[in-house]
Write a protein that holds these residues in place. Structure first.
Motif, short mmCIF file in Angstrom:
data_model
loop_
_atom_site.label_atom_id
_atom_site.label_comp_id
_atom_site.label_asym_id
_atom_site.label_seq_id
_atom_site.Cartn_x
_atom_site.Cartn_y
_atom_site.Cartn_z
N PHE A 417 41.54 6.30 -16.81
CA PHE A 417 40.08 6.21 -16.85
C PHE A 417 39.39 7.39 -17.52
O PHE A 417 39.85 8.52 -17.43
N LEU A 460 31.65 -4.42 -21.18
CA LEU A 460 31.58 -4.33 -19.73
C LEU A 460 32.20 -3.02 -19.28
O LEU A 460 33.33 -2.69 -19.65
N VAL A 461 31.43 -2.25 -18.51
CA VAL A 461 31.96 -1.01 -17.94
C VAL A 461 31.78 -1.10 -16.43
O VAL A 461 31.06 -1.96 -15.94
N THR A 462 32.42 -0.21 -15.68
CA THR A 462 32.21 -0.22 -14.23
C THR A 462 31.09 0.75 -13.88
O THR A 462 31.17 1.93 -14.22
N TYR A 466 29.42 2.14 -7.91
CA TYR A 466 30.53 1.56 -7.15
C TYR A 466 31.35 2.63 -6.45
O TYR A 466 32.04 2.35 -5.47
N ARG A 486 32.43 4.14 -15.57
CA ARG A 486 33.87 4.36 -15.78
C ARG A 486 34.38 3.46 -16.90
O ARG A 486 34.08 2.26 -16.91
N ALA A 488 37.91 2.08 -18.56
CA ALA A 488 39.37 1.98 -18.40
C ALA A 488 39.99 1.71 -19.77
O ALA A 488 39.56 0.82 -20.48
N SER A 490 43.32 1.20 -20.01
CA SER A 490 44.68 0.75 -19.68
C SER A 490 44.99 -0.66 -20.16
O SER A 490 46.16 -1.03 -20.29
N PRO B 27 32.80 -4.58 -4.27
CA PRO B 27 31.78 -4.55 -5.33
C PRO B 27 32.35 -5.03 -6.66
O PRO B 27 31.61 -5.50 -7.51
N LEU B 28 33.66 -4.92 -6.84
CA LEU B 28 34.26 -5.35 -8.10
C LEU B 28 34.08 -6.86 -8.31
O LEU B 28 34.17 -7.35 -9.42
N ASP B 30 31.37 -8.56 -8.28
CA ASP B 30 30.24 -8.81 -9.18
C ASP B 30 30.70 -8.75 -10.62
O ASP B 30 30.21 -9.47 -11.48
N ILE B 31 31.61 -7.82 -10.86
CA ILE B 31 32.02 -7.57 -12.24
C ILE B 31 32.92 -8.67 -12.74
O ILE B 31 32.87 -9.05 -13.92
N PHE B 34 31.46 -11.33 -14.81
CA PHE B 34 31.05 -10.96 -16.17
C PHE B 34 32.25 -10.89 -17.12
O PHE B 34 32.09 -10.98 -18.32
N MET B 35 33.45 -10.72 -16.54
CA MET B 35 34.63 -10.67 -17.40
C MET B 35 34.84 -11.98 -18.14
O MET B 35 35.55 -12.04 -19.12
N ALA B 44 36.17 -2.48 -17.74
CA ALA B 44 35.78 -2.36 -16.33
C ALA B 44 36.99 -2.36 -15.40
O ALA B 44 37.13 -1.50 -14.54
N GLY B 45 37.88 -3.33 -15.51
CA GLY B 45 38.98 -3.43 -14.57
C GLY B 45 40.03 -2.37 -14.84
O GLY B 45 40.40 -2.14 -15.99
N GLY B 46 40.54 -1.74 -13.80
CA GLY B 46 41.57 -0.72 -13.98
C GLY B 46 42.96 -1.31 -13.94
O GLY B 46 43.85 -0.77 -13.31
N GLU B 326 41.58 -7.86 1.53
CA GLU B 326 41.31 -7.00 0.37
C GLU B 326 41.58 -5.53 0.67
O GLU B 326 42.03 -4.79 -0.20
#
Lengths: 522, 522
Positions: A417, A460-462, A466, A486, A488, A490, B27-28, B30-31, B34-35, B44-46, B326
């Motif tokens: 990140f 899209l970013v985080t 969060y 943030r 990523a 990866s 909270p992820l 919500d994201i 959008f993906m 956004a996703g790690g 989770e």
């Protein structure tokens, strides 16, 4: 075999939660020792007979440990290593009959052997009576640690930003975060000492558990050096704090990024000695007291879906964690254990390290893609030259035309990140935006709208919020006029990294310089 | 598709624990929506990139669903079904790239499809808005349910004897058992109604959660018939009790055992219709309100080591269980999921049922081995003829020579266990043994010594006291002058069953009739 001259762990049983103290060994334990009496016939264990496990064999074709992929075209290698798990096999091979039967809370203990070897090679603890214990990955590991150590009403020491799922584990337990300011190396030891020294007992008992991600911190991307670790450890000894070292990115440690220096492809051959000589290892190596509970996982190094990880810590803690595991989950999935175990048998511990050093190179290249793209899209100036309040690392200005400081970030030397500070107070529309609101609320409102505009620009970013530690009220470490997000590096392929950063930089440059009118979107 | 005319579940949210109510969605979440925006590039996703999951393919060779083994010589069948999981595959096949990546708290949801189909075939719920949710086996499932529903200080309704690991999960939470008397069909509804009606509020709030193992109860071996289930359910509706149906032995249901009738070998072909028409199904089929949380597991039907099971219940409960999952474990091991999932793809749901009906025959034969051995070693007399106080089922007398009632037990029609009552007060040495002690203590002391003598005779059984519900004081359901032990017929081969029961009967007969002098061992 030479005598182990390391000290024994000190007595830390006063840290155990009431729940953890209340657990008793399974009564079936007494019986298990009688099962080994010669000639005994046992009607005691309620085990199903493995004759009826409906599997002849399990096999897998895996990559060789020395695999180096082309990051821009990462097709599977032509070579493979074959794993085969039959119904019966002599140890240390795994088999269906024994492997898929019920086992105790420790899981398949033969898997502890390579983990102990790895521990002594990579981060030998500074005390002798340490232990390893399998778990179902670090989500499971963390909740077991919370159950081990935490009571409702406690505070947990954490970095200035925290991984949301770690916090989601404890907030419903009535537990709050106690965030400590960070710099480019992570948590600041002086701030930690001050925070503990000045702790206000009316908030509850002084925090005694620290949640730390010392390498590639999620989301900060910071990595602690050896001196930083020692300074933090010393404060924890002084204030009797247990350190939870959650270290999923431990093998993803990169050389420093140099702006303008052409990124190199992955090394064709892993230089293991060089990697090990530079790596930031573990709090364990300086832990003379046994107050560090380290969590490792195969999620980042092999397969997230394996849900397989392990604790390395004081045997007093593992004994209580086993009692918890017996009633919380039992051992991990045997399929995860036997596949991972046979892979380690085939690769060897050195092969596993080699795989990781190669993997590290793959992610190093991905980090470089994103930093290169940022350097291409912005003018990056070291913070000490830029003189922008609150900026550390590199400051991003509009490319080639001067203007306001838009972003700042520390180029990561570990993990997945980049943590970006967005300097909203230099944004063209900031001054006119809800100036009557308290700054925390104002920033939050501004950045929520900014985030939507980024989505509209198809990137899209985080959002930074969060990761805000929950302190039960407003966030004490809020920095005026700025927010965070943030990135990523990866997952997306290079062409997407290039294009996504271009879209982001284009939008931000136009907004910060006032080239676009966003008044309709505020 | 015809309309679902079943009612909706009633509102049971008042049963949620404070912890369960306090959980918020990640909270992820919500994201993630959008993906899916067309053309978006996500930083956004790690997630790690699956290009670096080091596996070409996974495969397994499994038994055909119609496999029938010879119980006395259960070698693997000559036939096999091949499972192969590649790096990429279209759904509903499983693959490495998607299967081994991080997923949400529900795990690999394609596995829910066969579980829903199985549910509608075997135990269709009596309401419409039910859901299934994977877990890591029933140990994990049970602790998640405790977290969902229970507060410290609560009591949990259970059978007169309880599976020790279930109790070990809640006792350290400050929770006690509230055991209800059982008969040969399990929990007595009249006793349940009385216990709830007469609940003493000074003990805490009236119990509102029941832990039930309705088929092959561990350790009692009892199985509920349809009328019994309905009577229990009605009491639970009246007193607003949530029923946890832990049903690992649901597919191990046998015809009644007839003393003196020659045991038959396993049927050469599964008679599925016959099995289903006789099976005791599930509380779900009469649950019009959504107050049953059913737990299933693959541990007894496929592999214990898979640590894979599932809940079937009210969607309100699964939503809260997902929030818990989770942060507690994430989804189950993907290796367990993809191997089990592909096995179910190959076998089909009908094949899985066929496998289970065949498996049931294997355990039916094993039950018969042990009951035949008991009938060979003792004279077995129906309790109603024997007139022995406190005996139900069959009473065991010394073989062919009259004498005291030694044991009594209900021949099980399900599961893996025979629960034996040892009539210590007819033992030759009883009268002279610590007669001044309270009966509970006296029995416990006597049976501990008896258990050791059994071990010396090279036969191991599980002592009854392992299963005593913990009520915070003395056990309210203690039966004067008698103790218990559990015999498992699931594991040992026939020659050991014969020999072990012979050893046990020989020792007991000699002791009870006073043929041996054990005064030195008391």
């Amino acid at each position: 075999m030479t005598a182990d001259t390391r000290p024994k762990a000190v007595d830390l049983t006063h840290h155990l939660s009431l729940l953890a103290r209340s657990r008793v060994p399974s009564p079936l334990k007494d019986i298990i020792r009688f099962m080994e009496v010669k000639g005994i016939i046992s009607f005691a264990g309620g085990l199903p007979t493995p004759d009826f496990f409906p599997m002849h064999s399990l096999s897998a074709s895996v990559y060789p440990a020395n695999t180096v992929l082309d990051p821009e075209n990462p097709s599977p290698p032509a070579e493979s290593v074959e794993i085969s798990i039959p119904r019966n096999a002599p140890a240390p091979a795994y088999d269906i009959v024994r492997g898929l039967q019920y086992v105790g809370g420790r899981g398949l203990t033969e898997l502890e052997t390579p983990l102990r070897e790895l521990t002594e090679k990579l981060w030998p603890p500074a005390y002798s009576d340490w232990d390893v214990l399998l778990n179902n990955g670090s989500t499971d590991g963390w909740i077991k640690i919370l159950t081990l150590l935490i009571e409702s009403g406690d505070h947990i020491i954490c970095d200035s930003q925290i991984y949301p799922s770690a916090q989601a584990g404890f907030v419903p337990m009535g537990v709050k975060s106690f965030p400590i300011p960070s710099d480019s190396e992570g948590m600041c030891p002086e701030a930690l000492a001050k925070g503990l020294a000045e702790w206000d007992e009316s908030r509850g008992r002084r925090p005694r558990v620290m949640y730390s991600v010392p390498v590639g911190q999620n989301p900060l991307g910071t990595t602690m050096g050896a001196l930083r670790r020692k300074a933090i450890y010393d404060v924890c000894v002084k204030y009797d704090v247990i350190i939870i070292e959650d270290d999923p990115y431990c093998m993803l440690q990169f050389p420093a990024y140099v702006v303008g220096q052409q990124s190199t492809p992955p090394a064709a051959k892993a230089d293991i000695d060089d990697f090990l000589s530079h790596m930031s290892s573990s709090f364990l190596t300086i832990d003379t007291q046994g107050r560090v509970i380290r969590m490792d996982t195969f999620s980042k190094t092999l397969f997230p879906g394996a849900r397989l990880g392990w604790f390395t810590c004081n045997a007093m803690f593992t004994e209580r964690l086993v009692r918890g595991t017996e009633v919380q989950t039992q051992g991990p999935s045997a399929f995860s254990e036997i596949i991972t175990g046979e892979l380690l048998n085939k690769w060897g511990v050195d092969g596993f390290i080699e795989w990781n050093v190669n993997l590290c190179e793959q992610y190093r290249v991905r980090r470089d893609w994103m930093l290169d793209a940022l350097a291409e899209a912005f003018d990056l100036v070291p913070a000490e030259q830029a003189g922008v309040p609150g900026a550390i690392g590199l400051v991003a200005f509009p490319k080639g035309k001067g203007g306001p400081a838009i972003l700042s970030f520390v180029p990561p030397i570990g993990g997945m990140f980049i943590w970006c500070k967005a300097h909203y107070n230099t944004h063209a529309a900031w001054a006119g935006f809800e100036a009557d609101k308290p700054d925390q609320e104002r920033v939050r409102a501004f950045e929520e709208k900014f985030w939507i505009r980024l989505v509209e620009a198809l990137v899209l970013v985080t959002p930074g919020w969060y990761f805000t530690p929950w302190e039960g009220g407003s966030h004490s470490l809020h920095e005026e006029g700025s927010g965070n997000f943030r990135l990523a590096y990866s997952f997306e392929p290079k062409h997407n990294v290039d294009e996504g950063i271009r879209r982001m930089a284009d939008l931000m440059t136009k907004e910060w310089t006032g080239e676009v009118d966003i008044s309709g979107k505020l």
